[in-house]
Scaffold this active site. Structure first.
Site, mmCIF file in Angstrom:
data_model
loop_
_atom_site.group_PDB
_atom_site.id
_atom_site.type_symbol
_atom_site.label_atom_id
_atom_site.label_comp_id
_atom_site.label_asym_id
_atom_site.label_seq_id
_atom_site.Cartn_x
_atom_site.Cartn_y
_atom_site.Cartn_z
ATOM 1 N N LYS A 221 2.256 2.336 3.801
ATOM 2 C CA LYS A 221 0.745 2.921 4.134
ATOM 3 C C LYS A 221 0.943 4.475 4.238
ATOM 4 C CE LYS A 221 -1.948 -1.140 5.426
ATOM 5 N NZ LYS A 221 -2.700 -1.688 6.560
ATOM 6 N N ARG A 255 3.244 -8.550 6.771
ATOM 7 C CA ARG A 255 2.467 -8.261 5.505
ATOM 8 C C ARG A 255 3.258 -7.241 4.558
ATOM 9 N NH1 ARG A 255 -1.944 -5.982 3.171
ATOM 10 N NH2 ARG A 255 -2.898 -7.514 1.638
#
Length: 274
Positions: A221, A255
Site C-alpha cells: 500500500k 491479507r
C-alpha cells in the site's frame, strides 16, 4: 480462536495468511493481471501451495478514487471466478471482498466461505441481515465514505477512540443480525493519511478490547511506497516489515499479494513465541 467456514472450524489462534486475487482491471497493484481461467487457476494454486489459508476475491477496486462498478458488473466478474475456483479446489476457503449484499449472497451460494466488507454494512443496509442469514464469518473494516470520497474524510480528533466507537457500533449491529464470527480490519489506507496509518498500526493492540480477531491489510500500500519514495512493485520488503509489526500487535490474519513471504513471516514470528 475458531471461525466456522463452510462447516469447518478454522483455528486462527496461530496467524493465517489470506491471499489477494483481484478480478478487476484497475486494482492498484495487480489490476488486469489475471485475465483468463488459466491465469486465475495458476495464481490460486500458487497461493494455496505457498500456504494461504484463505483467498480473497474482489471485483470492485477499492483504491482511492476507484471507478464506480455497477452491481451487475460486479456479479458478472466475480461469480464465475468463485464457481471456477470451487470446482478446481473444492476445499478452498474463499473470502469475498464486497460491500453489496446481493454479491455477497450470490458468492456464498456459489461456494465462497467469508464476506469481507470494506464498509461494515454502511454502504448497503441489506448486508448485515444477509450475512446473518447466511451464517458465515464477516470481516468488517473501518472506512469513512466510499472509495470515491474517502480521501477527503481524514479529519479526526482522536483516531483510535473514534475507530473504537465505530467498531463498537458495527459489532453491536452485526450481533443484532445474528452474525457470530466477526473479524475486524483497521482499514489501512481507507480515509486515513500516511501519518494516521502509522499511528493506527503503532496502537493496533488497543483493538484487542473488542475481543475479536484482527486482520491487517498493508500489502504494497501507499503507506509503504509513498514513505519510501518507490512504487507498489517495489514495496514487498516494506510489506514484510509492516506484517511483522502487525503480528506483534495482535494480527491474526495477514491479507497479502505475496503469500510465500507472508507465510515465512508468520513462521518466524511463531518461532519467537515457541
Amino acid at each position: 480462536m475458531l471461525i466456522n467456514c463452510k462447516g469447518r472450524l478454522t483455528d486462527i489462534s496461530s496467524p493465517k495468511v489470506m491471499g489477494i486475487l483481484n478480478c478487476t482491471p484497475d486494482s492498484f497493484f495487480d489490476g488486469g493481471k489475471y485475465r483468463n481461467e488459466t491465469q486465475l487457476l495458476q495464481q490460486a494454486e500458487k497461493m494455496l501451495t505457498d500456504g494461504a489459508t484463505f483467498i480473497d476475491l474482489g471485483a470492485y477496486s477499492s483504491k482511492p478514487n476507484a471507478e464506480f462498478v455497477s452491481e451487475d458488473q460486479e456479479l458478472q466478474r466475480i461469480v464465475p471466478v468463485v464457481e471456477l475456483l470451487v470446482k478446481h479446489f473444492p476445499d478452498v476457503l474463499l473470502s469475498i471482498d464486497t460491500f453489496r449484499a446481493k454479491v455477497a449472497e450470490a458468492c456464498i451460494l456459489s461456494g465462497a466461505a467469508i464476506i469481507n466488507d470494506i464498509a461494515a454494512g454502511h454502504l448497503d443496509d441489506a448486508m448485515l441481515p444477509t450475512v446473518g442469514k447466511l451464517k458465515v464469518p464477516y470481516i468488517m473494516m473501518h472506512m469513512r465514505g466510499n472509495p470515491q470520497t474517502m480521501v477527503k474524510l481524514t479529519q479526526y480528533n482522536d483516531i483510535i477512540k473514534e475507530m473504537l466507537f465505530y467498531f463498537s457500533d458495527r459489532i453491536h449491529a452485526a450481533r443484532t443480525h445474528g452474525i457470530d464470527d466477526i473479524i475486524i480490519d483497521p482499514g489501512f489506507g481507507f480515509a486515513k493519511t500516511l501519518a494516521q496509518n502509522y499511528e493506527v498500526l503503532n496502537k493496533m493492540e488497543l483493538f484487542d478490547i473488542t475481543g475479536l480477531p484482527l486482520l491487517a491489510g498493508v500489502s504494497r500500500k501507499s503507506m509503504i511506497y509513498k514513505l519510501l519514495g518507490t512504487t507498489p512493485k517495489e514495496a514487498l520488503n516494506g510489506t514484510s516489515v509492516l506484517n511483522t509489526i502487525a503480528l506483534t500487535k495482535g494480527a491474526k490474519i495477514l491479507r497479502v499479494h505475496d503469500v510465500k513471504e507472508a507465510v515465512e513471516t508468520v513462521k518466524i514470528f511463531e518461532q519467537l513465541k515457541a
